[in-house]
Design a protein around this motif. Structure first.
Motif, PDB file in Angstrom:
ATOM      1  N   GLN A 198      14.798  61.411  69.733  1.00  0.00           N
ATOM      2  CA  GLN A 198      13.360  61.161  69.572  1.00  0.00           C
ATOM      3  C   GLN A 198      12.832  60.244  70.665  1.00  0.00           C
ATOM      4  OE1 GLN A 198      13.447  59.541  65.553  1.00  0.00           O
ATOM      5  NE2 GLN A 198      12.792  61.486  64.661  1.00  0.00           N
ATOM      6  N   ILE A 517       3.976  63.651  65.012  1.00  0.00           N
ATOM      7  CA  ILE A 517       3.904  65.085  65.357  1.00  0.00           C
ATOM      8  C   ILE A 517       5.281  65.606  65.748  1.00  0.00           C
ATOM      9  CG2 ILE A 517       2.951  66.731  67.024  1.00  0.00           C
ATOM     10  CD1 ILE A 517       0.429  64.914  67.106  1.00  0.00           C
ATOM     11  N   LEU A 518       6.014  64.811  66.556  1.00  0.00           N
ATOM     12  CA  LEU A 518       7.372  65.216  66.958  1.00  0.00           C
ATOM     13  C   LEU A 518       8.274  65.358  65.730  1.00  0.00           C
ATOM     14  CD1 LEU A 518       9.631  65.686  69.058  1.00  0.00           C
ATOM     15  CD2 LEU A 518       9.928  63.203  69.160  1.00  0.00           C
ATOM     16  N   TRP A 520       7.392  66.000  62.611  1.00  0.00           N
ATOM     17  CA  TRP A 520       6.985  67.198  61.858  1.00  0.00           C
ATOM     18  C   TRP A 520       7.572  68.454  62.510  1.00  0.00           C
ATOM     19  CZ3 TRP A 520       4.415  71.798  62.487  1.00  0.00           C
ATOM     20  CH2 TRP A 520       4.015  72.452  61.315  1.00  0.00           C
ATOM     21  N   LEU A 521       7.535  68.506  63.844  1.00  0.00           N
ATOM     22  CA  LEU A 521       8.107  69.656  64.553  1.00  0.00           C
ATOM     23  C   LEU A 521       9.622  69.725  64.366  1.00  0.00           C
ATOM     24  CD1 LEU A 521       6.063  69.480  67.885  1.00  0.00           C
ATOM     25  CD2 LEU A 521       5.899  71.253  66.122  1.00  0.00           C
ATOM     26  N   GLN A 522      10.285  68.569  64.403  1.00  0.00           N
ATOM     27  CA  GLN A 522      11.734  68.560  64.225  1.00  0.00           C
ATOM     28  C   GLN A 522      12.128  68.985  62.810  1.00  0.00           C
ATOM     29  OE1 GLN A 522      12.488  64.491  65.544  1.00  0.00           O
ATOM     30  NE2 GLN A 522      13.340  65.226  67.492  1.00  0.00           N
ATOM     31  N   ASN A 524      10.278  71.064  60.821  1.00  0.00           N
ATOM     32  CA  ASN A 524       9.823  72.415  60.476  1.00  0.00           C
ATOM     33  C   ASN A 524      10.065  73.478  61.540  1.00  0.00           C
ATOM     34  OD1 ASN A 524       8.321  71.924  57.817  1.00  0.00           O
ATOM     35  ND2 ASN A 524       7.425  70.354  59.151  1.00  0.00           N
ATOM     36  N   VAL A 525      10.172  73.083  62.812  1.00  0.00           N
ATOM     37  CA  VAL A 525      10.305  74.072  63.890  1.00  0.00           C
ATOM     38  C   VAL A 525      11.575  73.835  64.704  1.00  0.00           C
ATOM     39  CG1 VAL A 525       9.209  75.083  65.925  1.00  0.00           C
ATOM     40  CG2 VAL A 525       7.788  74.241  64.046  1.00  0.00           C
ATOM     41  N   LEU A 526      11.744  72.605  65.186  1.00  0.00           N
ATOM     42  CA  LEU A 526      12.873  72.284  66.071  1.00  0.00           C
ATOM     43  C   LEU A 526      14.052  71.750  65.264  1.00  0.00           C
ATOM     44  CD1 LEU A 526      10.729  70.447  68.799  1.00  0.00           C
ATOM     45  CD2 LEU A 526      11.397  72.863  68.760  1.00  0.00           C
ATOM     46  N   THR A 527      14.419  72.473  64.213  1.00  0.00           N
ATOM     47  CA  THR A 527      15.468  71.984  63.297  1.00  0.00           C
ATOM     48  C   THR A 527      16.824  71.848  63.987  1.00  0.00           C
ATOM     49  OG1 THR A 527      15.792  74.259  62.567  1.00  0.00           O
ATOM     50  CG2 THR A 527      14.339  72.885  61.249  1.00  0.00           C
TER      51      THR A 527
END
Length: 532
Positions: A198, A517-518, A520-522, A524-527
Motif C-alpha cells: 500500500q 480508494i486503494l 476498496w480496490l484491493q 474488491n478488484v485487486l484481490t
C-alpha cells in the motif's frame, strides 16, 4: 469491574457517536480554527473528554483519573524519552559544529536548487530518522536543517510533516507492525507485506506531490527525473524489504537506498538553473572552520549504527519490567471484544531512547565536546522540549481515557456500521487513532483489532483491514498534536502549532481518501495484492 457502554446516549449509536467525537472535535477546532497552541488544544480536549466519559459513559472518576495518569506516564516513557534524547543528539551536533558542517556538505554536494534540497533532506534523510527513532524527531531535526538552508519555518515544517507519511508504518525499526500483529493475533510478516503493498504507491507519489505544492506543477516537472529516483528507489526498496527481507529494516534500508542513489544520480544529472529556487547563500564567503563537511555525517552514522545494533542484539529487553497499573489493570471490561482490558506499563530502562542517549554520548566523545557544552546541550534540550512534553502527556492521556471509558469503541463501532463502504473509511479509523495518540504503534494497539472484528462481521479480508489501520494512521501523523509539538520544538513556531496544523490538514484528508480508494480496490478488484 466497569463494563464499557457502547450506546449510552439514548441507546442510539448515532447520538452516542456524535457525543463521543466531541473531545476530538475540540482539539481539531482549537488547533485548526482558533489556532491555539497545541498544549492548550490538547488540555481542552482532555477536559471535554473527562466530562463526556464520566457524565455520558458513566465512567467512574477514579478509573478516569487512573487512565489519564497511565497515558501520561506512557507519554513520558518511552515516547518523550526518545524525543528528548534525539533532540539532545541534535543539540550536540549543533554545539560541536557538526550540524553546520552537514549543512555545508549539502551546499557543496547538492545542486543549488531548493527543490532538490527539500527532497534529499525532507524525504530521504527524514525517513532515516523515522526508521531509527520516530515520534516527531525527524520533523524537528530535518525542518531545522531546512531552515538553516534558507527555507521559511512554516514551509519547512509543513513539507517535512507531509514527507513523514511514507516511512511511519515501519518506523522505530518496525515496532508498529509488531504491535499490530500482537493485538490482532495475525502474522506480523503478512501484515508487513500488506502494508508494503500500500505505502510504496504513496512513497513514489510524495516527492512529486510535495514539490508540486512547493514549486507548482511546471517547477515539479522540470526536475521529475530526480523525483523518480528518490521516490522510486524508496518505494521499490520498501516493497522488497517488507515482503521478502525483514520488515524491521524497511525504513532504514529504504531511506539509505533513496539517499545514496539520489545523491549519486545528482552527480550525473543536474537540473536546469532556475533563479526562483536558488539557495540564497554566498558559498565562497561561508565560514568553514576546522570541521570538514564529511564530519557532519558523524552524529547520524553513529546513531544509526547504535540503534540498529541495539535492536538486533535485543539490548532493550535487559531489565524489562511489566508493571500492572494499580486500580486500572483488568478493572474495565471491553464489551465489544468480550474481554477484560489490561493496563500494563512496559518499563524498559534500555529502550530506544536510551540507545539514542548512548549514541549522543559517543558522538560527544568523538567530536570532543567539552563538558560545559554538553551541559549546555542538555539545557537547550529541556527548553526546546518542555512544552512538547506537556502537549504529548495531555493528548496521550486523552487517548487512554477514551480507550478505557469506551468512547473509542463507540467511535469504532459507528464507523464499522457503514457496511460495504467500510474499506473506504477503514483508513480513517487509523487516521483518528494516530491523530489522538501521535503514534502509529499506539494507533495499531487502539484500533487494530477493531478492524479485524469489523472485517469478519462484514466478510472482508482481515489482513487487509488490519494493515489499513497502520497505513491510514500514517496519514494522520502530520496533524497529530504530538508530532507537531515535537516538530516545532527546535523552531520559532512554538505556541503556533495551529498554523502548522492548518497547513497540513487538507493534505492529510486528501491522502487518506486516496488510501481509502486503494483499499476498496484491493478488497474488491485487486484481490491478488492481498498476501495469504
Amino acid at each position: 469491574m466497569f463494563h464499557q457502554l457502547l450506546t449510552p446516549i439514548g441507546n442510539s449509536l448515532l447520538f452516542s457517536f456524535l457525543i463521543a467525537v466531541l473531545p476530538i472535535l475540540t482539539v481539531l477546532a482549537l488547533l485548526g480554527w482558533a489556532r491555539r497552541p497545541a498544549w492548550q488544544a490538547s488540555l481542552a480536549g482532555l477536559v471535554v473528554g473527562l466530562i463526556v466519559a464520566i457524565a455520558g459513559w458513566q465512567f467512574p472518576v477514579n478509573l478516569a483519573i487512573s487512565s489519564v495518569l497511565a497515558g501520561v506516564v506512557f507519554a513520558l516513557w518511552p515516547v518523550m524519552w526518545i524525543v528528548v534524547t534525539a533532540i539532545l543528539l541534535y543539540n550536540i551536533a549543533l554545539r560541536s559544529g557538526r550540524f553546520a558542517a552537514f549543512r555545508m556538505w549539502l551546499l557543496d554536494n547538492l545542486p543549488n536548487d531548493r527543490r532538490i534540497v527539500l527532497v534529499v533532506v525532507g524525504f530521504s534523510f527524514g525517513a532515516l530518522f523515522e526508521g531509527i527513532s520516530g515520534f516527531g524527531t525527524p520533523i524537528a531535526i530535518t525542518s531545522s536543517l531546512l531552515i538553516m538552508l534558507g527555507f521559511p519555518t512554516l514551509e519547512a515544517l509543513t513539507f517535512t510533516l507531509i514527507f513523514n507519511t511514507a516511512p511511519v508504518a515501519f518506523g522505530a525499526l518496525g515496532v508498529p507492525i509488531t504491535v499490530l500483529g500482537a493485538v490482532t493475533h495475525l502474522p506480523s510478516d503478512l501484515l508487513a507485506q500488506m502494508v508494503g503493498r500500500q505505502l510504496p504507491f504513496f512513497a513514489l507519489l510524495l516527492p512529486f506531490y510535495v514539490i508540486a505544492i512547493y514549486a507548482g506543477v511546471r517547477g515539479m516537472l522540470r526536475i521529475w527525473p530526480v523525483l523518480l529516483v528518490a521516490g522510486g528507489s524508496f518505494a521499490l526498496t520498501q516493497f522488497v524489504t517488507a515482503n521478502y527481507i525483514n520488515y524491521s529494516l524497511t525504513d532504514v534500508l529504504s531511506s539509505l537506498v533513496s539517499l545514496i542513489l539520489t545523491i549519486v544520480f545528482l552527480r550525473v544529472w543536474k537540473p536546469a538553473p532556475d533563479p526562483r529556487f536558488t539557495i540564497k547563500v554566498d558559498r565562497a564567503k561561508e565560514t568553514r572552520g576546522t570541521v570538514t563537511g564529511a564530519q557532519g555525517w558523524y552524529p547520524w552514522i553513529i546513531v544509526a549504527a547504535v540503534v540498529i545494533i541495539w535492536t538486533v542484539a535485543k539490548v532493550f529487553t535487559i531489565g524489562d519490567v511489566k508493571v500492572p497499573w494499580p486500580g486500572l489493570d483488568k478493572a474495565v471490561y471491553i464489551t465489544l471484544y468480550n474481554t477484560p482490558y489490561g493496563a500494563i506499563w512496559d518499563f524498559q530502562p534500555l529502550a530506544t531512547g536510551t540507545a539514542i542517549l548512548v549514541a549522543a554520548i559517543i558522538t560527544a566523545f568523538v567530536v570532543r565536546l567539552t563538558p560545559a557544552d554538553f551541559g549546555g546541550a542538555i539545557v537547550d534540550t529541556w527548553v526546546q522540549t518542555r512544552i512538547a512534553i506537556l502537549t504529548v502527556a495531555t493528548i496521550v492521556g486523552l487517548a487512554f481515557l477514551m480507550n478505557y471509558s469506551g468512547l473509542t469503541y463507540t467511535l469504532g463501532l459507528g464507523v464499522a456500521s457503514v457496511g460495504a463502504f467500510f474499506p473506504l473509511v477503514s483508513a480513517f479509523l487509523g487516521w483518528v487513532a494516530v491523530f489522538l495518540s501521535g503514534s502509529d504503534t499506539s494507533g495499531n494497539a487502539l484500533f487494530g483489532n477493531l478492524q479485524v472484528v469489523a472485517a469478519k462481521q462484514l466478510n472482508l479480508n482481515p489482513i487487509l483491514m488490519a494493515a489499513t489501520n497502520s497505513s491510514g494512521g500514517v496519514m494522520g501523523k502530520m496533524i497529530s498534536p504530538q508530532n507537531i509539538a515535537t516538530g516545532v520544538a527546535t523552531t520559532d513556531l512554538k505556541g503556533k502549532e495551529g498554523h502548522v496544523f492548518a497547513k497540513t490538514f487538507k493534505h492529510s484528508i486528501l491522502l487518506t481518501v486516496l488510501l481509502g480508494i486503494l483499499v476498496w480496490l484491493q478488497q474488491n478488484v485487486l484481490t491478488w495484492m492481498i498476501p495469504h
